[in-house]
Design a protein around this motif. Structure first.
Motif, PDB file in Angstrom:
ATOM      1  N   GLN A   1     -57.819 -24.396  23.506  1.00 29.67           N
ATOM      2  CA  GLN A   1     -57.596 -23.449  24.591  1.00 29.67           C
ATOM      3  C   GLN A   1     -57.841 -21.988  24.205  1.00 29.67           C
ATOM      4  O   GLN A   1     -57.473 -21.073  24.952  1.00 29.67           O
ATOM      5  N   TRP A   2     -58.483 -21.759  23.045  1.00 26.97           N
ATOM      6  CA  TRP A   2     -58.794 -20.397  22.620  1.00 26.97           C
ATOM      7  C   TRP A   2     -60.248 -20.306  22.169  1.00 26.97           C
ATOM      8  O   TRP A   2     -60.719 -21.148  21.399  1.00 26.97           O
ATOM      9  N   MET A   3     -60.941 -19.287  22.644  1.00 29.80           N
ATOM     10  CA  MET A   3     -62.258 -18.963  22.118  1.00 29.80           C
ATOM     11  C   MET A   3     -62.094 -18.180  20.815  1.00 29.80           C
ATOM     12  O   MET A   3     -61.071 -17.515  20.606  1.00 29.80           O
ATOM     13  N   VAL A   4     -63.094 -18.248  19.947  1.00 28.32           N
ATOM     14  CA  VAL A   4     -63.060 -17.538  18.670  1.00 28.32           C
ATOM     15  C   VAL A   4     -64.192 -16.524  18.639  1.00 28.32           C
ATOM     16  O   VAL A   4     -65.341 -16.840  18.962  1.00 28.32           O
ATOM     17  N   MET A   5     -63.857 -15.301  18.251  1.00 28.29           N
ATOM     18  CA  MET A   5     -64.852 -14.234  18.077  1.00 28.29           C
ATOM     19  C   MET A   5     -64.934 -13.903  16.591  1.00 28.29           C
ATOM     20  O   MET A   5     -63.913 -13.647  15.953  1.00 28.29           O
ATOM     21  N   GLY A   6     -66.134 -13.914  16.038  1.00 26.54           N
ATOM     22  CA  GLY A   6     -66.264 -13.705  14.597  1.00 26.54           C
ATOM     23  C   GLY A   6     -65.741 -14.909  13.847  1.00 26.54           C
ATOM     24  O   GLY A   6     -65.947 -16.055  14.239  1.00 26.54           O
ATOM     25  N   THR A   7     -65.033 -14.674  12.749  1.00 25.52           N
ATOM     26  CA  THR A   7     -64.413 -15.748  11.964  1.00 25.52           C
ATOM     27  C   THR A   7     -62.922 -15.488  11.835  1.00 25.52           C
ATOM     28  O   THR A   7     -62.504 -14.383  11.497  1.00 25.52           O
ATOM     29  N   VAL A   8     -62.123 -16.513  12.117  1.00 30.69           N
ATOM     30  CA  VAL A   8     -60.684 -16.430  11.914  1.00 30.69           C
ATOM     31  C   VAL A   8     -60.265 -17.551  10.975  1.00 30.69           C
ATOM     32  O   VAL A   8     -60.999 -18.522  10.778  1.00 30.69           O
ATOM     33  N   LYS A   9     -59.085 -17.407  10.412  1.00 29.03           N
ATOM     34  CA  LYS A   9     -58.547 -18.440   9.525  1.00 29.03           C
ATOM     35  C   LYS A   9     -57.328 -19.063  10.201  1.00 29.03           C
ATOM     36  O   LYS A   9     -56.379 -18.364  10.567  1.00 29.03           O
ATOM     37  N   TYR A  10     -57.377 -20.375  10.358  1.00 25.26           N
ATOM     38  CA  TYR A  10     -56.260 -21.133  10.906  1.00 25.26           C
ATOM     39  C   TYR A  10     -55.321 -21.448   9.743  1.00 25.26           C
ATOM     40  O   TYR A  10     -55.721 -22.121   8.782  1.00 25.26           O
ATOM     41  N   ILE A  11     -54.091 -20.937   9.790  1.00 20.24           N
ATOM     42  CA  ILE A  11     -53.192 -21.029   8.641  1.00 20.24           C
ATOM     43  C   ILE A  11     -51.957 -21.855   8.988  1.00 20.24           C
ATOM     44  O   ILE A  11     -51.517 -21.902  10.138  1.00 20.24           O
ATOM     45  N   ASP A  12     -51.385 -22.502   7.967  1.00 21.12           N
ATOM     46  CA  ASP A  12     -50.205 -23.332   8.154  1.00 21.12           C
ATOM     47  C   ASP A  12     -49.025 -22.775   7.374  1.00 21.12           C
ATOM     48  O   ASP A  12     -49.178 -22.028   6.416  1.00 21.12           O
ATOM     49  N   ALA A  13     -47.816 -23.187   7.819  1.00 24.11           N
ATOM     50  CA  ALA A  13     -46.584 -22.658   7.248  1.00 24.11           C
ATOM     51  C   ALA A  13     -46.341 -23.136   5.822  1.00 24.11           C
ATOM     52  O   ALA A  13     -45.531 -22.541   5.104  1.00 24.11           O
ATOM     53  N   LYS A  14     -47.007 -24.185   5.370  1.00 26.04           N
ATOM     54  CA  LYS A  14     -46.829 -24.655   3.998  1.00 26.04           C
ATOM     55  C   LYS A  14     -47.470 -23.720   2.983  1.00 26.04           C
ATOM     56  O   LYS A  14     -47.017 -23.646   1.830  1.00 26.04           O
ATOM     57  N   SER A  15     -48.519 -23.027   3.379  1.00 23.07           N
ATOM     58  CA  SER A  15     -49.283 -22.206   2.440  1.00 23.07           C
ATOM     59  C   SER A  15     -49.190 -20.710   2.723  1.00 23.07           C
ATOM     60  O   SER A  15     -49.516 -19.895   1.858  1.00 23.07           O
ATOM     61  N   TYR A  16     -48.773 -20.330   3.938  1.00 27.21           N
ATOM     62  CA  TYR A  16     -48.757 -18.933   4.345  1.00 27.21           C
ATOM     63  C   TYR A  16     -47.460 -18.604   5.064  1.00 27.21           C
ATOM     64  O   TYR A  16     -46.689 -19.493   5.430  1.00 27.21           O
ATOM     65  N   PHE A  17     -47.260 -17.313   5.303  1.00 24.06           N
ATOM     66  CA  PHE A  17     -46.181 -16.907   6.203  1.00 24.06           C
ATOM     67  C   PHE A  17     -46.680 -17.056   7.637  1.00 24.06           C
ATOM     68  O   PHE A  17     -47.670 -16.452   8.033  1.00 24.06           O
ATOM     69  N   VAL A  18     -45.982 -17.890   8.394  1.00 26.20           N
ATOM     70  CA  VAL A  18     -46.299 -18.123   9.795  1.00 26.20           C
ATOM     71  C   VAL A  18     -45.095 -17.662  10.612  1.00 26.20           C
ATOM     72  O   VAL A  18     -43.985 -18.160  10.416  1.00 26.20           O
ATOM     73  N   PRO A  19     -45.269 -16.726  11.528  1.00 25.13           N
ATOM     74  CA  PRO A  19     -44.128 -16.173  12.263  1.00 25.13           C
ATOM     75  C   PRO A  19     -43.307 -17.204  13.018  1.00 25.13           C
ATOM     76  O   PRO A  19     -42.074 -17.144  13.027  1.00 25.13           O
ATOM     77  N   GLU A  20     -43.957 -18.146  13.707  1.00 23.03           N
ATOM     78  CA  GLU A  20     -43.251 -19.159  14.481  1.00 23.03           C
ATOM     79  C   GLU A  20     -43.969 -20.502  14.354  1.00 23.03           C
ATOM     80  O   GLU A  20     -45.201 -20.550  14.300  1.00 23.03           O
ATOM     81  N   GLY A  21     -43.206 -21.593  14.313  1.00 25.93           N
ATOM     82  CA  GLY A  21     -43.808 -22.920  14.310  1.00 25.93           C
ATOM     83  C   GLY A  21     -44.511 -23.254  13.006  1.00 25.93           C
ATOM     84  O   GLY A  21     -44.165 -22.760  11.933  1.00 25.93           O
ATOM     85  N   LYS A  22     -45.550 -24.088  13.118  1.00 25.62           N
ATOM     86  CA  LYS A  22     -46.235 -24.614  11.943  1.00 25.62           C
ATOM     87  C   LYS A  22     -47.601 -24.008  11.689  1.00 25.62           C
ATOM     88  O   LYS A  22     -48.182 -24.234  10.644  1.00 25.62           O
ATOM     89  N   ALA A  23     -48.131 -23.234  12.641  1.00 26.44           N
ATOM     90  CA  ALA A  23     -49.487 -22.714  12.478  1.00 26.44           C
ATOM     91  C   ALA A  23     -49.626 -21.359  13.163  1.00 26.44           C
ATOM     92  O   ALA A  23     -48.863 -21.009  14.063  1.00 26.44           O
ATOM     93  N   ALA A  24     -50.624 -20.592  12.717  1.00 28.53           N
ATOM     94  CA  ALA A  24     -50.925 -19.292  13.293  1.00 28.53           C
ATOM     95  C   ALA A  24     -52.383 -18.975  13.024  1.00 28.53           C
ATOM     96  O   ALA A  24     -53.110 -19.764  12.402  1.00 28.53           O
ATOM     97  N   VAL A  25     -52.833 -17.806  13.491  1.00 25.70           N
ATOM     98  CA  VAL A  25     -54.212 -17.365  13.304  1.00 25.70           C
ATOM     99  C   VAL A  25     -54.229 -16.059  12.534  1.00 25.70           C
ATOM    100  O   VAL A  25     -53.534 -15.105  12.903  1.00 25.70           O
ATOM    101  N   GLU A  26     -55.011 -16.022  11.433  1.00 26.67           N
ATOM    102  CA  GLU A  26     -55.259 -14.782  10.712  1.00 26.67           C
ATOM    103  C   GLU A  26     -56.691 -14.350  11.012  1.00 26.67           C
ATOM    104  O   GLU A  26     -57.637 -15.113  10.805  1.00 26.67           O
ATOM    105  N   ILE A  27     -56.851 -13.121  11.502  1.00 22.47           N
ATOM    106  CA  ILE A  27     -58.177 -12.610  11.859  1.00 22.47           C
ATOM    107  C   ILE A  27     -58.786 -11.991  10.604  1.00 22.47           C
ATOM    108  O   ILE A  27     -58.421 -10.890  10.200  1.00 22.47           O
ATOM    109  N   VAL A  28     -59.716 -12.707   9.972  1.00 23.81           N
ATOM    110  CA  VAL A  28     -60.191 -12.324   8.639  1.00 23.81           C
ATOM    111  C   VAL A  28     -61.547 -11.635   8.624  1.00 23.81           C
ATOM    112  O   VAL A  28     -61.925 -11.027   7.618  1.00 23.81           O
ATOM    113  N   ALA A  29     -62.322 -11.721   9.709  1.00 27.06           N
ATOM    114  CA  ALA A  29     -63.702 -11.230   9.669  1.00 27.06           C
ATOM    115  C   ALA A  29     -63.841  -9.757  10.022  1.00 27.06           C
ATOM    116  O   ALA A  29     -64.953  -9.274  10.220  1.00 27.06           O
TER     117      ALA A  29
END
Length: 381
Positions: free
Chosen positions: A229-257
């Motif tokens: 349900q989301w379009m992506v512009m450039g490159t983003v990184k889909y991150i999980d709570a096991k490896s990164y700080f995620v504000p809510e839930g189990k996943a978030a988006v880091e805009i890396v490009a």
């Protein structure tokens, strides 16, 4: 009506399977392969067969070592000149979306240019190039939506090399490994949020071998994006709570490009009515420090938001009020105005999570399902 049927009809449907692809990590070797400690490369010929896969052109079976780094130090496939592998699987059951995750590396570290990897299935094709911009590892993990199928359709997944340079001797051919294919059903809005997948909980699988997240390339279509349900512009990184700080839930988006990269969705709203958009903005605890600025566009409203990051994982909640536009869907987007690199030289950026859209009066949509469930739990149905 039974409780299970009510709940199933009101919640989003998603499922994953580890058995869709055969030999997805290439740990089952070619039929005529013998381990060779002097070279990590084994060229496949007419006498070779790979369990689960067929191949054409220049294809090599590679082993970690001798200067070649692979995920989990195992085996992989190098696609050389006109190299191609493919596997056919059956889309069983109801119509589902098929999301692919894979690791991409290059067979030689020092060379003039990279060849790209083309991933295709019926009615879809995407190209990927190893950049090493977004990872400290000598490989990167990508996510991609292959398509939507069901009812016993036969699907042919194809991975092939595509040369960028005219001289094949100067090209670093792509190495592919650790494929994972999952299915996901319809993702619907919940009772307190007009935006489906506002928390970014539904996307490609996170591989167990990596703590680097999953890269998503530009995809201008809501229906074809791996980030549901989301379009992506450039490159983003889909991150999980096991490896990164995620504000809510189990996943978030880091805009890396960097500047202008981000994510966007659209929602059919009442023209002229007031809506409230809430979201979390922060950093991923990946040493991405400094001011992280995001531009938010909601309808005709445009506003910039900035957090100062120490790179240690933190987030703040922000909101803005805007009016629905018409007659078509109202666009909502988050674009980075920041280009950063962390201490290890990998590109990084702001983290977006917990995006919630409500009518500003506080009205909550889709209360019918919640009301039915409550009545059933109370024994009134």
């Amino acid at each position: 009506m039974k409780l299970a049927s009510i709940i199933i009809s009101c919640i989003l449907l998603a499922s994953a399977s580890a058995d869709i692809l055969q030999n997805p990590d290439f740990e089952l070797p070619p039929s005529n392969w013998t381990a060779n400690s002097t070279s990590p490369f084994f060229t496949l010929d007419q006498n070779s067969t790979i369990p689960g896969w067929t191949f054409e052109g220049g294809v090599q079976y590679v082993t970690a070592g001798a200067g070649l780094s692979l995920p989990q130090n195992g085996h992989a496939i190098l696609l050389g000149q006109d190299g191609r592998i493919n596997q056919t699987f059956t889309a069983t059951g109801e119509q589902m979306q098929y999301l692919l995750t894979f690791a991409l590396a290059r067979g030689v570290q020092n060379c003039a240019s990279n060849a790209s990897l083309v991933v295709s299935a019926p009615d879809s094709s995407a190209q990927f190039s190893f950049t090493q911009k977004y990872s400290k590892e000598p490989w990167e993990v990508y996510g991609h939506q292959l398509g939507s199928w069901g009812d016993g359709e036969s699907i042919n997944l194809v991975l092939q090399s595509q040369a960028i340079d005219a001289d094949p001797n100067s090209i670093c051919w792509p190495v592919v490994d650790e494929l994972s294919l999952i299915t996901i059903g319809s993702v619907n809005q919940d009772n307190d949020n007009l935006l489906p997948n506002g928390g970014f909980e539904f996307g490609p699988a996170f591989p167990g071998f990596s703590n680097e997240g999953v890269l998503l390339n530009s995809e201008p279509s809501l229906s074809e994006s791996a980030l549901q349900q989301w379009m992506v512009m450039g490159t983003v990184k889909y991150i999980d709570a096991k490896s990164y700080f995620v504000p809510e839930g189990k996943a978030a988006v880091e805009i890396v490009a960097g500047i202008s990269a981000g994510v966007q969705t659209a929602k059919l709203l009442q023209q002229g009515s007031n809506y409230n958009l809430e979201f979390m903005l922060g950093d991923a605890n990946d040493s991405c420090s400094g001011d992280l600025t995001v531009g938010v566009i909601a309808g005709s409203s445009v506003q910039n938001f900035t957090v100062h990051s120490n790179g240690t994982g933190a987030a703040k909640k922000y909101s803005l009020t805007f009016k629905g536009t018409g007659p078509g869907p109202t666009p909502i987007s988050f674009q980075s105005y920041t280009a950063r690199q962390n201490e290890e030289g990998a590109f990084c950026g702001p983290v977006i999570d917990g995006v919630v859209l409500r009518v500003s009066s506080g009205y909550k949509p889709n209360m019918h399902c919640a009301f039915l469930i409550a009545l059933l739990l109370l024994g009134l149905l």
